[in-house]
Enzyme design. Structure first.
Site, mmCIF file in Angstrom:
data_model
loop_
_atom_site.group_PDB
_atom_site.id
_atom_site.type_symbol
_atom_site.label_atom_id
_atom_site.label_comp_id
_atom_site.label_asym_id
_atom_site.label_seq_id
_atom_site.Cartn_x
_atom_site.Cartn_y
_atom_site.Cartn_z
ATOM 1 N N ARG A 35 0.862 -1.234 -0.069
ATOM 2 C CA ARG A 35 0.067 -0.189 0.049
ATOM 3 C C ARG A 35 0.902 1.429 -0.031
ATOM 4 O O ARG A 35 0.136 2.345 -0.320
ATOM 5 C CB ARG A 35 -0.865 0.269 1.224
ATOM 6 N N LEU A 38 7.435 -0.011 -2.037
ATOM 7 C CA LEU A 38 8.102 -1.323 -2.199
ATOM 8 C C LEU A 38 9.494 -1.393 -1.056
ATOM 9 O O LEU A 38 10.044 -0.443 -1.411
ATOM 10 C CB LEU A 38 8.371 -1.791 -3.448
ATOM 11 N N ILE A 41 9.325 -0.783 5.546
ATOM 12 C CA ILE A 41 9.868 0.267 6.472
ATOM 13 C C ILE A 41 11.450 0.027 6.392
ATOM 14 O O ILE A 41 12.180 1.189 6.455
ATOM 15 C CB ILE A 41 9.459 -0.310 8.188
ATOM 16 N N ILE A 183 16.422 1.741 18.297
ATOM 17 C CA ILE A 183 15.825 3.086 17.411
ATOM 18 C C ILE A 183 16.168 3.981 17.930
ATOM 19 O O ILE A 183 16.929 5.165 17.553
ATOM 20 C CB ILE A 183 14.400 2.724 16.885
ATOM 21 N N ALA A 268 10.644 6.362 20.994
ATOM 22 C CA ALA A 268 11.000 5.232 20.527
ATOM 23 C C ALA A 268 10.889 4.057 21.701
ATOM 24 O O ALA A 268 11.712 3.713 22.127
ATOM 25 C CB ALA A 268 12.602 5.292 20.263
ATOM 26 N N ILE A 269 9.588 3.732 21.719
ATOM 27 C CA ILE A 269 9.261 2.909 23.071
ATOM 28 C C ILE A 269 8.571 1.835 22.190
ATOM 29 O O ILE A 269 7.975 0.702 23.212
ATOM 30 C CB ILE A 269 7.998 3.675 23.973
ATOM 31 N N ASP A 310 7.993 -8.638 11.428
ATOM 32 C CA ASP A 310 7.263 -7.680 12.525
ATOM 33 C C ASP A 310 5.948 -7.947 13.012
ATOM 34 O O ASP A 310 5.874 -7.755 14.200
ATOM 35 C CB ASP A 310 7.596 -6.377 12.303
ATOM 36 N N ALA A 318 15.123 -6.791 10.419
ATOM 37 C CA ALA A 318 14.965 -7.058 8.977
ATOM 38 C C ALA A 318 15.409 -8.475 8.596
ATOM 39 O O ALA A 318 14.735 -9.332 7.970
ATOM 40 C CB ALA A 318 15.575 -5.992 8.326
ATOM 41 N N HIS A 449 45.633 -10.813 10.789
ATOM 42 C CA HIS A 449 46.433 -9.865 11.251
ATOM 43 C C HIS A 449 46.598 -8.757 10.472
ATOM 44 O O HIS A 449 47.257 -9.123 9.528
ATOM 45 C CB HIS A 449 47.463 -10.495 12.296
#
Ligand SMILES: Cc1cc2nc3c(=O)[nH]c(=O)nc-3n(C[C@H](O)[C@H](O)[C@H](O)COP(=O)(O)OP(=O)(O)OC[C@H]3O[C@@H](n4cnc5c(N)ncnc54)[C@H](O)[C@@H]3O)c2cc1C
Length: 470
Positions: A35, A38, A41, A183, A268-269, A310, A318, A449
Site C-alpha cells: 500500500r 516497495l 519500513i 531505534i 521510541a518505545i 514484524d 529485518a 592480522h
C-alpha cells in the site's frame, strides 16, 4: 475475474519481498500487495536511511577529530538538509532496486490496501479501484509501525516518531529521546554527533536493556562521555508540545518528578503490529499481544495462511523477517510438491542483533545473566579493544568482546560486543553458533592480522584463561 496465484504476499518489506523472490525462484506464480513503498519500513523508513544518516554523523565526528590523526580540517560544519537528502536518496535507490527485482523475478505487483477476504482471497483497494486476487497460499507480512505514548501522540512538529526524526524540518537543539532500544539509541547517537544536546530516558534500569549488562554499562559510560544525559529507571509522565518545543515531566529513579523543556522529543518505545483491518479475526487467526502466532516454519493456525517478520513474534529485525520469508516460501513450495524445496525451521537463538550507535553494539545468543538463569554453568571471556593492535592503529580503542560458553560442552551460548565495526564482526560468531561449533573450533580458527576481529579470538581464549595479549 479474480486473478489466480500460487502465492500472494501481503506487504513488501524485507520479509515480504524476499519471500516473493524465493517463491518465484521455486516456480510459484507469485503476487505481492503493497500500500505504500516497495521495500517496506526497512529500506524506506528504517534500517537503511538511518544507516545513511549515521554514516554522515560518523564522518562529521571523524572530521571534528581530524587532529587526533595528524590532520587539519578547518571550518567544518554539517548541513542537515543535505544529510537528510542523501539519506532519502539512498532509500529511493533501494526502493527502485526492489521494483527491479520484482520485474526480474516476474512477480505481479498490486499496489493498494490489501485485506484477507476469506480463505485464499485477498481484496486490494488501490488507486484504480478494487480487485480480488486468489491464491493457494497467502503470507501476511504487513510489518509494524511506531508505538505512540498514549498521553502524547506524535505531532510530527515537536513530538516525533522515527519517520519524523528521519526527515526533520529543523535541527533539534535540545532533544529528549524516550526509549533506549536500538531505534532510540541510534537517533540519540546521530543527533548527539550532529551537535544536539541529548537526553535519553529509559524506564528499565539500564539502556539497551536486551543486551548483556556489561554492554549496557559500557555504552552508558561512553554516551555520557560524549555529552549525553542518560536517565535510567525513569519514566516520562507528561509530555506537551508548546509553541517553542516540548515540556516534559520525568519521574526519576529516586521518585522525584523533574520538569524539563526540550526543543523536540523522539518517542521510541516500541512498535505496534499492523494486524488491524486485514481480515485476521474473520479467519480466526491466533495472535499474542497483537502479533500473529506462527510455528518455526511460519505457519499460522489457519491452513494456507502464513506470517513472517514484524507482524509475528520478536526479534523485530529485518534479517529475521527476510529469513522467515525464505523459510515460508520453501515450506509452501514443498507443500505444493516442489522436491527441490528444503525448508529449515527458524532458530531464534541464532539471530544476531546490531545497533549502529557510536560506539556500535552487536550480539548473538544468550547474555551472561540469561545463560545463568537458564541453569548453565558458564565460562566467560572478555577482551578489551585496547589490547588489539589494529584498534590502536585506527584510534578505536573503546570497546570489548565478551563470550559466554557452556562450561560442560564448550557450546558458544552468546557473544556480545561493543566498539568500532562490531556490527560487521558478529557474523563470525553467528556462523559458528549456527554450525554448533565449540570453543576448540573458535580457538583453532586463524584470525587475520591486523584486524579488530582478533579480539574475537582473544575473547574465546580468555574464557579458558588463555588470552595472549592481556
Ligand atoms: C528507524 C528504524 C531503524 C531500524 N533499523 C534496523 C536495523 O538496522 N536492522 C534491522 O534488522 N532492523 C531494523 N529495523 C527494523 C526493520 O525495519 C523491521 O524489522 C523490518 O522492516 C520488518 O520487515 P517486515 O517485512 O516484517 O515489515 P515492514 O518492513 O514493516 O513492511 C511491511 C509492509 O507491509 C505494508 N502493508 C502493511 N499493511 C498492508 C496492507 N493492509 N496492504 C498492503 N500493504 C500493507 C507496509 O506498507 C510495509 O511496506 C529498524 C526499524 C526502524 C523503524
Amino acid at each position: 475475474m479474480a486473478e489466480n496465484y500460487d502465492l500472494i504476499v501481503l506487504g513488501s518489506g524485507p520479509g515480504g519481498y524476499v519471500a516473493a523472490i524465493r517463491a518465484a525462484q521455486l516456480g510459484l506464480k507469485t503476487a505481492i500487495v503493497e500500500r505504500e513503498n516497495l521495500g517496506g519500513i526497512c529500506l524506506n523508513w528504517g534500517c537503511i536511511p538511518t544507516k545513511a544518516l549515521l554514516r554522515s554523523a560518523e564522518i562529521f565526528h571523524y572530521m571534528s577529530h581530524a587532529k587526533d590523526y595528524g590532520l587539519a580540517a578547518a571550518s567544518i560544519s554539517a548541513d542537515l538538509d543535505a544529510v537528510v537528502k542523501r539519506s532519502r536518496g539512498v532509500a529511493k535507490q533501494l526502493n527502485q532496486g526492489v521494483t527491479h527485482l520484482m520485474k526480474k523475478n516476474k512477480i505481479a505487483v498490486h499496489m493498494g490496501d490489501g485485506k484477507l477476504a476469506g480463505a485464499g482471497k485477498v481484496e486490494v483497494k488501490g488507486d484504480k479501484g478494487s480487485e480480488t486476487l486468489t491464491a493457494r497460499h497467502i503470507i501476511v507480512a504487513t510489518g509494524a509501525r511506531a508505538r505512540d505514548l498514549p498521553f502524547a501522540p506524535a505531532d510530527g512538529k515537536r513530538i516525533w516518531t522515527y519517520r519524523h526524526a528521519m526527515t526533520p524540518a529543523e535541527m533539534p537543539k535540545k532533544l529528549l529521546v524516550i526509549g533506549s532500544g536500538a531505534i532510540g539509541i541510534e537517533f540519540a547517537s546521530f543527533y548527539n554527533d550532529m551537535g544536539a544536546e541529548v537526553t535519553v530516558v529509559e524506564m528499565l534500569d539500564r539502556i539497551v536493556p536486551v543486551e548483556d549488562a556489561d554492554v549496557s554499562s559500557f555504552l552508558e559510560k561512553s554516551l555520557k562521555k560524549q555529552g549525553m544525559t542518560i536517565l535510567t529507571g525513569a519514566g516520562v509522565e507528561e509530555l506537551k508540545a508548546t509553541a517553542s518545543g516540548v515540556s516534559a515531566k520525568i519521574k526519576t529513579k529516586d521518585g522525584k518528578v523533574q520538569a524539563g523543556d526540550y526543543s523536540h522529543a523522539i518517542v521510541a518505545i516500541g512498535i505496534v503490529p499492523n494486524t488491524e483491518n486485514i481480515g485476521l479475526e474473520a479467519l480466526g487467526v491466533k495472535t499474542t499481544k497483537g502479533h500473529i502466532d506462527t510455528d518455526p516454519y511460519c505457519r499460522t493456525n489457519v491452513k494456507g495462511l502464513w506470517a513472517i517478520g514484524d507482524v509475528t513474534a520478536p526479534p523485530w529485525l529485518a534479517h529475521k523477517a527476510s529469513h522467515e520469508g525464505v523459510i515460508a516460501a520453501e515450506a509452501i513450495a514443498k507443500e505444493l510438491g516442489n522436491k527441490d524445496a528444503h525448508p529449515h525451521p527458524m532458530d531464534a537463538k541464532n539471530i544476531p542483533g546490531c545497533t549502529y550507535c557510536h560506539p556500535q553494539i552487536a550480539s548473538v545468543g544468550l547474555t551472561e545473566a540469561k545463560a545463568r538463569e537458564a541453569g548453565y554453568d558458564v565460562k566467560v571471556g572478555n577482551f578489551p579493544f585496547i589490547g588489539n593492535g589494529k584498534a590502536i592503529a585506527l584510534g578505536e580503542v573503546e570497546g570489548f568482546v565478551k563470550t559466554v560458553f557452556d562450561a560442560k560442552t564448550g557450546e558458544l551460548l552468546g557473544a556480545h560486543m561493543v566498539g568500532a565495526e562490531v556490527t560487521e564482526m558478529i557474523q563470525g560468531y553467528t556462523v559458528g553458533k549456527t554450525a554448533e561449533l565449540v570453543e576448540q573450533d573458535f580457538m583453532h580458527t586463524v584470525y587475520p592480522h591486523p584486524t579488530i576481529s582478533e579480539t574475537m579470538h582473544e575473547a574465546v581464549l580468555g574464557a579458558y584463561g588463555r588470552a595472549l595479549h592481556i
